[in-house]
Design an enzyme around this catalytic site. Structure first.
Site, PDB file in Angstrom:
ATOM      1  N   ASN A  29       0.785  -1.075  -0.113  1.00  0.00           N
ATOM      2  CA  ASN A  29       0.115   0.045  -0.102  1.00  0.00           C
ATOM      3  C   ASN A  29       0.912   1.235   0.003  1.00  0.00           C
ATOM      4  O   ASN A  29       1.708   1.633   1.022  1.00  0.00           O
ATOM      5  CB  ASN A  29      -0.877  -0.091   1.256  1.00  0.00           C
ATOM      6  CG  ASN A  29      -1.757   1.105   1.417  1.00  0.00           C
ATOM      7  OD1 ASN A  29      -1.773   2.171   0.446  1.00  0.00           O
ATOM      8  ND2 ASN A  29      -2.468   1.465   2.679  1.00  0.00           N
ATOM      9  N   TRP A  30       1.041   1.854  -0.922  1.00  0.00           N
ATOM     10  CA  TRP A  30       1.745   2.861  -1.241  1.00  0.00           C
ATOM     11  C   TRP A  30       1.558   4.260  -0.496  1.00  0.00           C
ATOM     12  O   TRP A  30       2.072   5.138  -0.568  1.00  0.00           O
ATOM     13  CB  TRP A  30       2.158   3.123  -2.758  1.00  0.00           C
ATOM     14  CG  TRP A  30       3.164   2.177  -3.429  1.00  0.00           C
ATOM     15  CD1 TRP A  30       3.381   0.902  -2.794  1.00  0.00           C
ATOM     16  CD2 TRP A  30       3.812   1.846  -4.787  1.00  0.00           C
ATOM     17  NE1 TRP A  30       4.233  -0.005  -3.755  1.00  0.00           N
ATOM     18  CE2 TRP A  30       4.349   0.725  -4.679  1.00  0.00           C
ATOM     19  CE3 TRP A  30       3.839   2.960  -5.728  1.00  0.00           C
ATOM     20  CZ2 TRP A  30       5.096   0.548  -6.087  1.00  0.00           C
ATOM     21  CZ3 TRP A  30       4.526   2.617  -6.924  1.00  0.00           C
ATOM     22  CH2 TRP A  30       5.197   1.433  -6.869  1.00  0.00           C
ATOM     23  N   HIS A  34      -9.606   1.212   4.384  1.00  0.00           N
ATOM     24  CA  HIS A  34      -8.350   1.532   5.072  1.00  0.00           C
ATOM     25  C   HIS A  34      -8.582   2.366   6.407  1.00  0.00           C
ATOM     26  O   HIS A  34      -9.195   3.387   6.047  1.00  0.00           O
ATOM     27  CB  HIS A  34      -7.248   2.127   4.186  1.00  0.00           C
ATOM     28  CG  HIS A  34      -5.781   2.094   4.849  1.00  0.00           C
ATOM     29  ND1 HIS A  34      -5.501   2.935   5.964  1.00  0.00           N
ATOM     30  CD2 HIS A  34      -4.826   1.092   4.965  1.00  0.00           C
ATOM     31  CE1 HIS A  34      -4.342   2.628   6.289  1.00  0.00           C
ATOM     32  NE2 HIS A  34      -4.014   1.523   5.781  1.00  0.00           N
ATOM     33  N   GLY A  39       2.503   2.305  10.936  1.00  0.00           N
ATOM     34  CA  GLY A  39       3.239   3.164  10.849  1.00  0.00           C
ATOM     35  C   GLY A  39       4.008   3.659  12.053  1.00  0.00           C
ATOM     36  O   GLY A  39       4.588   4.802  12.068  1.00  0.00           O
ATOM     37  N   GLY A  55       2.817  -1.053   4.362  1.00  0.00           N
ATOM     38  CA  GLY A  55       2.849   0.333   3.945  1.00  0.00           C
ATOM     39  C   GLY A  55       4.343   0.892   3.543  1.00  0.00           C
ATOM     40  O   GLY A  55       4.965   0.544   2.678  1.00  0.00           O
ATOM     41  N   GLY A  56       4.989   1.369   4.886  1.00  0.00           N
ATOM     42  CA  GLY A  56       6.164   2.033   4.650  1.00  0.00           C
ATOM     43  C   GLY A  56       7.193   0.873   4.163  1.00  0.00           C
ATOM     44  O   GLY A  56       7.847   1.426   3.101  1.00  0.00           O
TER      45      GLY A  56
HETATM   46  P1  PGA Z   1       2.678   0.380   7.763  1.00  0.00           P
HETATM   47  O1  PGA Z   1       1.150   0.594   7.163  1.00  0.00           O
HETATM   48  O2  PGA Z   1       3.430  -1.027   7.231  1.00  0.00           O
HETATM   49  O3  PGA Z   1       3.480   1.536   7.160  1.00  0.00           O
HETATM   50  O4  PGA Z   1       2.524   0.376   9.029  1.00  0.00           O
HETATM   51  C1  PGA Z   1       0.612  -0.547   6.600  1.00  0.00           C
HETATM   52  C2  PGA Z   1      -1.032   0.004   6.271  1.00  0.00           C
HETATM   53  O5  PGA Z   1      -1.417   0.935   6.514  1.00  0.00           O
HETATM   54  O6  PGA Z   1      -1.546  -0.689   5.415  1.00  0.00           O
END
Ligand code: PGA
Length: 249
Positions: free
Chosen positions: A9-10, A95, A173, A234-235
């Site tokens: 998920n960018w 999300h 995050g 995400g990250g």
């Molecule tokens: P993260 O985000 O890996 O940066 O914690 C995951 C997401 O929100 O899908």
């Protein structure tokens, strides 16, 4: 056997130029991952660039959101048909950032999810509790509500293709991953709840991804849990090196 999905998920990162670079980097690094599905979800404006860059690979394309109408006077929205045309096969729905900052509710999640299916897109429906809810012992109650409202009224053929992402909001995050045991406990509960809604057999086919600070060094242990069928990242999906390590866990 549930085929694992590793999805990136960018969020609101990567313009078209950066998208071409990242997608090209991934293409060379995840080529061997035949026993798992790899999905990237760039921002809308980068979808076309990503679609072109991943051509000839097994990487699939997903969007981060969509609207539930086919067309019309809905300024700023994107329809499922537009996503299909550009090459998407998946779409993330509900999300926690959309719920938190853009007013999405279990009801809008349900509408989007049903529309995704009827348009030929596979929804990745996100659910998860906040820190306050976890500390108030409300985790299961919240997950149950999000499922009962968010994924209701599916036909059997659709239900088995559903993808759920369990993403505890406090782990997104923050660098604070749920422990594999905490994640497994939630995933097992989610599968049990889905069994209550759609039957044991269906629940056994549905893939449940974990999301929240997934990194190359914690993916293996998470994937070792019985009810964890992949990850929404995400990250760590923003660099070819870290995402390919996650894909090739
Ligand atoms: P993260 O985000 O890996 O940066 O914690 C995951 C997401 O929100 O899908």
């Amino acid at each position: 056997m549930r085929k694992p999905i590793l999805a990136g998920n960018w969020k609101m990162f990567k313009n078209t130029q950066e998208t071409r670079e990242l997608a090209a980097g991934l293409k060379s690094k995840v080529a061997q991952a035949g026993d798992r599905e790899v999905v990237i979800c760039p921002p809308f404006t980068s979808l076309a660039a990503a679609a072109a860059a991943i051509q000839g690979s097994s990487i699939k394309l997903g969007a981060q959101n969509m609207y539930w109408e086919d067309k019309g006077a809905f300024t700023g929205e994107i329809s499922p048909g537009m996503l299909k045309e550009i090459g998407c096969s998946y779409v993330i729905v509900g999300h926690s950032e959309r719920r938190q900052y853009f007013g999405e509710t279990d009801e809008t999640v349900n509408r989007k999810m049903k529309k995704a299916f009827s348009s030929g897109l596979l929804p990745i429906v996100c659910i998860g509790e906040t820190l306050a809810e976890r500390e108030g012992n409300a985790t299961f109650k919240v997950l149950e509500r999000q499922l009962r409202e968010g994924i209701k009224d599916l036909a059997a053929a659709e239900a088995k293709q559903l993808v759920i992402a369990y993403e505890p909001v406090w782990a997104i995050g923050t660098g604070k991953t749920a422990t594999p045991q905490q994640a497994e406990e939630a995933h097992a509960f989610i599968r049990k709840t889905i069994a209550g809604m759609y039957g044991e057999q269906m629940a056994g086919e549905i893939r449940i991804l974990y999301g929240g600070s997934v990194k190359p060094d914690n993916i293996k242990e998470l994937m070792g849990q019985a009810d964890i069928d992949g990850a929404l990242v995400g990250g760590a999906s923003l660099e070819a090196d870290s995402f390919s390590k996650i894909v090739n866990y």
